[in-house]
Design a protein around this motif. Structure first.
Motif, short mmCIF file in Angstrom:
data_model
loop_
_atom_site.label_atom_id
_atom_site.label_comp_id
_atom_site.label_asym_id
_atom_site.label_seq_id
_atom_site.Cartn_x
_atom_site.Cartn_y
_atom_site.Cartn_z
N LEU A 78 48.15 8.95 -57.40
CA LEU A 78 49.62 8.57 -58.11
C LEU A 78 50.08 7.31 -57.60
N GLN A 79 49.45 7.03 -56.46
CA GLN A 79 50.25 5.74 -56.00
C GLN A 79 49.27 4.38 -56.64
N GLU A 80 48.00 4.78 -56.56
CA GLU A 80 47.16 3.96 -56.98
C GLU A 80 47.41 3.71 -58.49
N ASN A 81 47.71 4.86 -59.10
CA ASN A 81 48.02 4.43 -60.82
C ASN A 81 49.29 3.53 -60.83
N LEU A 82 50.16 3.82 -59.97
CA LEU A 82 51.38 3.15 -60.33
C LEU A 82 51.46 1.57 -60.18
#
Length: 314
Positions: A78-82
């Motif tokens: 999720l954080q990487e995609n953000l």
């Protein structure tokens, strides 16, 4: 001369940043900063392990997807995609001298231990700074008070081995730089993408840069005004401190004092004058230059507060 600046909770001033950059000081985390960063990360990890409650941006989606719960195994993704999804800036490239200040300000903000990032993430940003590795960032994409999202996404992208950076004057893929230094790409943990992207380090870096230049130009304006006054064979009386103490605007007083310092020992200014009064443009130097100083001083106070704050969400 001290060659390393230790990041700590001590207030960072515009003058501090000027000295750090001009003197090309290296950065390092103080022990206090290391403890604070790790303590906050441990707290967040414990909270996530023991609590199923939805926490925005940590185990939920973003924006209109705030009510979508994210499973534990997908929190890192999720954080990487953000970061990747927001690295969509456009326009001209941000000058490297601004990017350098951005890195410094982001490190300072994360060092307070209120953002939940890993210690390793902050230290990698310091590695970038100390090795003059400057991410390629674009001038358009900030949301202002809602965050410098796109610029900070581009600042953070190389942590993942993505995007491009400038190194030794060349633009190269970030993954090549990681390989060159033997660094692994960072694996972001819960909240880290949010902490990296939600901030004001892009606009603050520009503000700090402009303030440093403004203070320099203010000084030069006083110097040029003094040289002009002397060249005109002007009078010193308009700069008498007693005049300015009865109308005590701070910038006005400082300007008059500085002009008097510049004129100290001047034989030209001390000689007998044939005219009673100088043109207004000379006599009002303290008032005009002083008003500019007061404006600069106000802006400095605003930016001083901002660069010593934590601005990520939640």
């Amino acid at each position: 001369m001290e060659t390393t600046h230790y990041i700590s909770s001590n207030t960072l001033t515009i003058e501090d940043i000027h000295h750090i950059v001009v003197e090309n000081k290296k950065l390092a985390l103080s022990e206090e900063a290391k403890v604070n960063i790790q303590k906050c990360r441990d707290y967040l990890d414990q909270k996530m392990d023991s609590n199923e409650t939805a926490i925005y941006g940590i185990n939920t989606g973003f924006g209109s997807l705030y009510n979508i719960k994210i499973s534990q195994e997908n929190l890192s993704q999720l954080q990487e995609n953000l970061v990747k999804s927001h690295a969509c800036g456009t326009g001209d490239e941000v000058p490297q001298e601004i990017v350098k200040i951005m890195l410094l300000l982001k490190i300072q903000s994360l060092s307070y231990g209120n953002s939940g990032v890993q210690l390793a993430t902050t230290e990698r940003l310091i590695d970038f700074y100390n090795n003059e590795i400057y991410p390629v960032i674009y001038t358009q994409g900030s949301l202002g008070a809602s965050g410098d999202l796109a610029p900070l996404a581009h600042l953070s992208l190389p942590l993942l081995g993505e995007g491009e950076v400038y190194y030794q004057g060349n633009k190269v893929p970030a993954k090549d730089i990681l390989a060159h230094f033997g660094w692994e790409a960072m694996v972001l943990q819960s909240k880290e993408g949010l902490a990296l992207l939600n901030g004001t380090q892009f606009m603050s870096a520009y503000g700090v840069y402009v303030l440093i230049k403004s203070c320099k130009y203010s000084y030069l304006a006083d110097l040029i005004g003094t040289i002009s006054l002397e060249g005109f064979d002007g009078r010193k009386e308009p700069f008498n401190e007693l005049i300015h103490f009865i109308r005590p605007h701070k910038g006005q007083i400082i300007t008059a004092q500085r002009v008097n310092e510049f004129l100290e020992g001047s034989e030209i200014i001390a000689q007998t004058k044939q005219h009673v009064q100088d043109p207004y443009s000379f006599r009002c130097i303290p008032q005009v230059h002083g008003a500019s100083k007061d404006a600069i001083d106000y802006v400095k106070k605003v930016f001083k507060t901002e660069i010593n704050s934590v601005t990520d969400n939640p």
